[in-house]
Scaffold this active site. Structure first.
Site, PDB file in Angstrom:
ATOM      1  N   HIS A 196      30.988  -7.771   9.786  1.00 13.59           N
ATOM      2  CA  HIS A 196      29.594  -7.978   9.394  1.00 13.59           C
ATOM      3  C   HIS A 196      28.646  -7.844  10.579  1.00 13.59           C
ATOM      4  CE1 HIS A 196      31.536  -9.297   5.730  1.00 13.59           C
ATOM      5  NE2 HIS A 196      30.433  -8.864   5.167  1.00 13.59           N
ATOM      6  N   GLU A 439      36.436  -5.911  -5.141  1.00  8.64           N
ATOM      7  CA  GLU A 439      36.782  -5.816  -3.719  1.00  8.64           C
ATOM      8  C   GLU A 439      38.129  -6.470  -3.418  1.00  8.64           C
ATOM      9  OE1 GLU A 439      33.780  -7.744  -1.313  1.00  8.64           O
ATOM     10  OE2 GLU A 439      33.503  -9.350  -2.766  1.00  8.64           O
TER      11      GLU A 439
END
Ligand code: PEP
Ligand code: MG
Length: 580
Positions: A196, A439
């Site tokens: 991230h 996911e």
């Protein structure tokens, strides 16, 4: 000073020329000043109060640790017990009091000196167990100093202009604090291309290189530096010749970006007239300027977990509503997909009192956490429902694995709607659609059943790749093995997309491959027409799509899906992108 060239992984394009700012994530600025004899008692009392507060914080962590299973609870339990002992009238406490009295210094400085003293003593004993405890002692010291200063950890203040942040590690929460007006680039030792931190760098349009060699070439704050985010190169103390080369490269990059900017108002349409939707992924409302500048057709993924980071308290319903409303209103009728809290893995929010379990990537995170702590989901659902009055909004659930989770979240949405109506709020009818992230491989494989319970799918290829191949997306040491082109990943994407198409629910991709123009033809060929990505990538992907032909892309996808060798698929993709 000699020029030093460091090679790493380029994860966000662009060239920056600036000044090194070394950032150590465990760094706390310790104020240090002398006090008058008459202030000693007050200073000691201030410290005792802080020690008590720190003890309460540790006690609540102990409480939570007891809810963990097995060895994690045990390991953490020992550590927290040790913290409590150190805080309870121990040598540390006595030592700090003594320093305040004899050295006549403020409590923060006294804590720092005493911690340094104890740590040095432990290190000198040559015992590996005690040496390992030094990190714990220092951690406790930082906790005490933060409690004393009353400050939430706020790095990156008073940076020089064009600062290039060099660090062993930057957490996603740290990255969220960067102001692209001051920061020119980031470069770190740790972190994978799909971490991230990398994603945030792309969102902020900051050139970034991760996976640099340990020691970062000995670079110091104040050194001159160049970062080439495309080649994955960092040059410390660049020579005049190197600087001249990179100035040219930077000018070229900016020219290209300006040229792409001209595509802003053109549709993302293939040569044979197939229209795709290109939306933006955001972490914070502050990204909205670049979202609008890129011509995004909406927000395909609002990572609401970033609203929980870098703070000590939890954002309430009104605060979340106000922030989400800013985003919705600025999009002026274009849709916004808000994902409920997806903390866990590399995204931690200490305001949630999260304690990483034995395997944070597989632990109590994302929708599981929201369902385990219903007050969190209730707050978010209420905020999202209220904001839906200001524009089209969709609700997206992260890391769904089972139908039960979707049903429970839908019930939470409906319960929040009832409560709001009872309190006199007007809500849109019908309520915002509820979609799921695909996911987790298990979710992709049960996409046909999930499609009966979800209003839309958003395929998160970052985690889908991580969990399918068992490769940590944030770990630079296995980054070379992370491959969304692995046939297993592609089959899961195809299966989920087909299940959605059969059930006639919308399906899009919001993982990082959506923002990489190299994948555009393949995703189009697999029947994906909605892509969401870092805003800065929208023009590049649009350019690529406008040069493609849908029929050709389908033929190409068919060819790829018949392959079993990832390397062969990469070669085919390269050829396709070179020739079509
Ligand atoms: C993903 O996993 O692909 C995704 C888009 O979500 P995140 O990157 O926030 O985990
Ligand atoms: Mg994800």
């Amino acid at each position: 000073m000699a020029e030093i060239v460091l090679e790493g992984m380029g994860v966000s394009r662009g060239v920056a020329i600036g000044i090194v700012h070394r950032h150590d994530s465990d760094h706390v600025t310790v104020p240090e000043f002398c006090i008058l004899p008459g202030q000693i008692e007050a200073e000691k009392a201030r410290f005792s109060k802080a020690a008590l507060e720190a003890g309460q914080q540790v006690a609540s962590l102990q409480e939570k640790a007891r809810t963990l299973d097995g060895s994690a609870a045990e390991e953490l339990g020992y550590l927290l017990d040790a913290y409590q002992q150190m805080l309870g009238g121990s040598r540390l406490i006595r030592g700090v009091h003594r320093r305040i009295e004899t050295e006549k210094i403020n409590a923060e400085a006294a804590v720092q000196h005493e911690i340094d003293h104890i740590a040095r003593g432990f290190e000198a004993m040559g015992d590996s167990y005690l040496a390992a405890r030094v990190a714990d002692i220092r951690d406790l010291g930082r906790r005490l100093i933060r409690t004393l200063t009353g400050k939430t950890y706020r790095p990156f203040q008073s940076l020089p202009r064009n600062a290039v942040i060099l660090a062993e590690e930057l957490t996603p929460a740290d990255t969220a604090l960067l102001d692209p007006g001051h920061v020119a680039a980031i470069a770190t030792q740790w972190g994978g291309a799909e971490s991230h931190t990398a994603i945030m760098a792309r969102s902020l349009g900051l050139p970034a290189v991760l996976g640099l060699p340990a020691g970062l070439g000995g670079a110091q704050s104040g050194d001159g530096v160049v970062v080439d985010g495309a080649k994955g190169r960092v040059v410390i103390n660049p020579t005049a010749e190197t600087l001249a080369l990179y100035r040219q490269a930077r000018a070229k990059f900016l020219r290209e970006r300006r040229a792409l900017g001209r595509l802003r108002d053109l549709p993302a349409e293939t040569r044979d007239g197939i229209r795709l939707t290109l939306q933006a992924n955001i972490e914070l409302p502050s990204e909205m300027d670049s979202v609008l500048a890129a011509g995004a057709e909406g927000i395909g993924l609002f990572r609401s977990e970033f609203l929980y980071m870098n703070r000590d308290d939890l954002p309430g319903e009104d605060e979340q509503y106000a922030l989400m409303r800013q985003v919705v209103e600025r999009l002026d009728g274009r849709p916004v997909t808000i994902r409920t809290l997806d903390v866990g893995g590399d995204k931690l929010a200490h305001s949630l009192g999260m304690i990483p379990g034995p395997n944070p990537a597989l632990g109590l995170r994302a929708v599981r956490l929201s369902l385990a702590r219903p007050e969190l989901l209730q707050t978010q659902m209420a905020a999202i429902l209220r904001v839906a009055l200001h524009g089209p909004v969709r609700i997206l659930l992260p890391m769904v694995a089972t139908i039960d989770e979707v049903v429970a979240a839908r019930n939470a949405r409906d319960a929040a709607a009832c409560a709001l109506k009872a309190a006199g709020h007007t809500l849109p009818e019908p309520l915002p659609p509820l979609g799921v992230m695909i996911e987790i491989p298990g979710a992709a494989l049960s996409a046909d059943s999930l499609a009966r319970h979800a209003d839309f799918f958003s395929i998160g290829t970052n985690d889908l790749t991580q969990y399918t191949l068992a490769i940590d997306r944030a770990d630079e040491s296995v980054a070379h093995l992370y491959n969304p082109l692995h046939p297993a990943v592609l089959r899961l994407i195809q299966f989920a997309a087909e299940a959605a198409n059969r059930a006639r629910i919308p399906v899009g991709v919001c993982g990082e491959i959506a923002g990489d123009p190299r994948y555009a033809g393949l995703l189009l060929g697999l029947g994906i027409h909605d892509l969401s990505m870092s805003a800065t990538n929208i023009p590049m992907v649009k350019k690529r799509l406008r040069g493609l032909d849908h029929a050709q892309a389908r033929g190409f996808a068919f060819q790829v899906m018949n392959q079993s060798d990832p390397a062969r698929i990469s070669t085919l993709l390269e050829e396709f992108n070179r020739t079509v």
